[in-house]
Design an enzyme around this catalytic site. Sequence first.
Site, PDB file in Angstrom:
ATOM      1  N   LYS A  90       0.933  -1.237  -0.002  1.00 15.64           N
ATOM      2  CA  LYS A  90      -0.133  -0.054  -0.003  1.00 15.64           C
ATOM      3  C   LYS A  90       0.754   1.232  -0.068  1.00 15.64           C
ATOM      4  O   LYS A  90       0.369   2.277   0.328  1.00 15.64           O
ATOM      5  CB  LYS A  90      -0.915   0.061   1.266  1.00 15.64           C
ATOM      6  CG  LYS A  90      -1.803  -1.280   1.487  1.00 15.64           C
ATOM      7  CD  LYS A  90      -2.478  -1.917   0.131  1.00 15.64           C
ATOM      8  CE  LYS A  90      -3.292  -1.059  -0.626  1.00 15.64           C
ATOM      9  NZ  LYS A  90      -3.687  -1.885  -1.794  1.00 15.64           N
ATOM     10  N   HIS A 121       6.969  -7.385  -2.245  1.00 12.54           N
ATOM     11  CA  HIS A 121       6.745  -6.533  -1.031  1.00 12.54           C
ATOM     12  C   HIS A 121       7.887  -7.177   0.321  1.00 12.54           C
ATOM     13  O   HIS A 121       7.562  -6.702   1.148  1.00 12.54           O
ATOM     14  CB  HIS A 121       5.577  -6.906  -0.444  1.00 12.54           C
ATOM     15  CG  HIS A 121       4.473  -6.114  -0.917  1.00 12.54           C
ATOM     16  ND1 HIS A 121       4.582  -4.870  -1.731  1.00 12.54           N
ATOM     17  CD2 HIS A 121       3.212  -6.577  -1.637  1.00 12.54           C
ATOM     18  CE1 HIS A 121       3.151  -4.472  -2.473  1.00 12.54           C
ATOM     19  NE2 HIS A 121       2.438  -5.642  -2.139  1.00 12.54           N
ATOM     20  N   SER A 130      -4.586   2.520   4.460  1.00 13.22           N
ATOM     21  CA  SER A 130      -4.949   1.807   3.047  1.00 13.22           C
ATOM     22  C   SER A 130      -4.947   0.352   3.140  1.00 13.22           C
ATOM     23  O   SER A 130      -5.709  -0.184   2.530  1.00 13.22           O
ATOM     24  CB  SER A 130      -3.729   2.411   2.269  1.00 13.22           C
ATOM     25  OG  SER A 130      -4.034   1.895   0.817  1.00 13.22           O
TER      26      SER A 130
HETATM   27  N1  PPS Z   1      -1.382   7.494  -9.269  1.00 17.50           N
HETATM   28  C1  PPS Z   1      -1.868   7.439  -7.957  1.00 17.50           C
HETATM   29  N2  PPS Z   1      -1.565   8.551  -7.152  1.00 17.50           N
HETATM   30  C2  PPS Z   1      -1.783   8.488  -5.859  1.00 17.50           C
HETATM   31  N3  PPS Z   1      -1.968   7.180  -5.245  1.00 17.50           N
HETATM   32  C3  PPS Z   1      -2.136   6.228  -5.810  1.00 17.50           C
HETATM   33  C4  PPS Z   1      -2.045   6.208  -7.135  1.00 17.50           C
HETATM   34  N4  PPS Z   1      -2.286   5.086  -7.520  1.00 17.50           N
HETATM   35  C5  PPS Z   1      -2.524   4.248  -6.478  1.00 17.50           C
HETATM   36  N5  PPS Z   1      -2.226   4.930  -5.490  1.00 17.50           N
HETATM   37  C6  PPS Z   1      -2.907   4.550  -4.352  1.00 17.50           C
HETATM   38  O1  PPS Z   1      -1.868   3.756  -3.569  1.00 17.50           O
HETATM   39  C7  PPS Z   1      -2.601   2.809  -2.704  1.00 17.50           C
HETATM   40  C8  PPS Z   1      -2.133   1.306  -3.378  1.00 17.50           C
HETATM   41  O2  PPS Z   1      -0.922   0.919  -2.992  1.00 17.50           O
HETATM   42  P1  PPS Z   1      -0.198  -0.172  -3.907  1.00 17.50           P
HETATM   43  O3  PPS Z   1      -0.297  -0.077  -5.124  1.00 17.50           O
HETATM   44  O4  PPS Z   1       1.314  -0.183  -3.238  1.00 17.50           O
HETATM   45  O5  PPS Z   1      -0.856  -1.230  -3.221  1.00 17.50           O
HETATM   46  S1  PPS Z   1      -0.728  -3.060  -3.321  1.00 17.50           S
HETATM   47  O6  PPS Z   1       0.261  -3.203  -2.101  1.00 17.50           O
HETATM   48  O7  PPS Z   1      -0.073  -3.134  -4.582  1.00 17.50           O
HETATM   49  O8  PPS Z   1      -1.748  -3.791  -3.072  1.00 17.50           O
HETATM   50  C9  PPS Z   1      -3.754   3.358  -2.658  1.00 17.50           C
HETATM   51  O9  PPS Z   1      -3.697   4.255  -1.475  1.00 17.50           O
HETATM   52  P2  PPS Z   1      -5.416   4.539  -0.616  1.00 17.50           P
HETATM   53  O10 PPS Z   1      -5.970   5.313  -1.552  1.00 17.50           O
HETATM   54  O11 PPS Z   1      -4.686   5.486   0.296  1.00 17.50           O
HETATM   55  O12 PPS Z   1      -5.838   3.409  -0.334  1.00 17.50           O
HETATM   56  C10 PPS Z   1      -4.068   3.837  -3.796  1.00 17.50           C
HETATM   57  O13 PPS Z   1      -5.032   4.553  -4.007  1.00 17.50           O
END
Ligand code: PPS
Length: 295
Positions: free
Chosen positions: A48, A108, A138
């Site tokens: 996340k 991860h 998240s």
């Molecule tokens: N472009 C962009 N800009 C800003 N934030 C973004 C973007 N893409 C993904 N996210 C946010 O990143 C969170 C998901 O993290 P991961 O991709 O690491 O998730 S995972 O571990 O692969 O399941 C998750 O955060 P939260 O919204 O706080 O839950 C996503 O919304």
Amino acid sequence: MALTTAGTQPSLGEVAGIPLPATTVDNWPQIQGFKAQSDDLLICTYPKSGTTWIQEIVDLIGQSGDVDKCQRAAIQHRHPFLEWARPPQPSGVEKAGAMPRPRVLRTHLPAQLLPPSFWESNCKFLYVARNAKDCLVSYYHFQRMNRTLPDPGTWDQYFETFISGKVAWGSWFEHVRGWWELRDSVRMLFLFYEDIKRNPKQEIQKVMKFMGKNLDGAMLDTIVQETTFEKMKANPMTNRSTAPKTVLDQSISPFMRKGIVGDWKNHFTVAQNERFDEIYRQKMKGTSINFCTEL
Ligand SMILES: Nc1ncnc2c1ncn2[C@@H]1O[C@H](COP(=O)(O)OS(=O)(=O)O)[C@@H](OP(=O)(O)O)[C@H]1O
């Protein structure tokens, strides 16, 4: 050993004290035997922390800003997830093995659990860190909707589970510390989610340089525009809408949820915040890393 069991959702196993999905634990010998190559780029994150975001950025840079080429497959299929194992589908290791070089892979895993060949290969590591409070929030919503991870329970229960490191991939504190301490001893670019949010162009330029690419200003602008939260939320190739509901139930919480810095303020009580700050001070004592928790 099963650490958690909630309803019909799967429990976690563990390797060397780190909780991991049981299917990953079952496949551990294959994961540890993975052969990294010198031209691999490994995207490393605590869950996340912006994995999907940096994947799309890296892919667009690799494709020289060609948006159509990045539509070739859903994001989770473009860069093999090293420790992913769900038989009878090919594992992350098998997918990576079948991929042409140079490869972009993701994990991860905490640094101490990485297959040894990565340290021997002199490959590149791209680590993205996100502040612990927003990661917790998240992860909580992700576990509510992810049918392959344990049910998180209530917010208060999950707060305790997270700070005690009993979530899949273990303690945020140890993960971030472990990778941070290695940043100068291997070829690593260490980025922060909050910096990408604040100044995407500058951070994307760092990634471009790290990848040895030199894209012009127009291509760079395209990458900035294509990787905003809004664009990626609307893009079926990045918003995980192709994942079956039996894996990710986006009617409970969307994968692209809010994408902001500071959502922890809508979740933490004052007492939880004070306690978290104290635990943070203890666990991160002596490190030089600095996080921003609001923009
Ligand atoms: N472009 C962009 N800009 C800003 N934030 C973004 C973007 N893409 C993904 N996210 C946010 O990143 C969170 C998901 O993290 P991961 O991709 O690491 O998730 S995972 O571990 O692969 O399941 C998750 O955060 P939260 O919204 O706080 O839950 C996503 O919304």
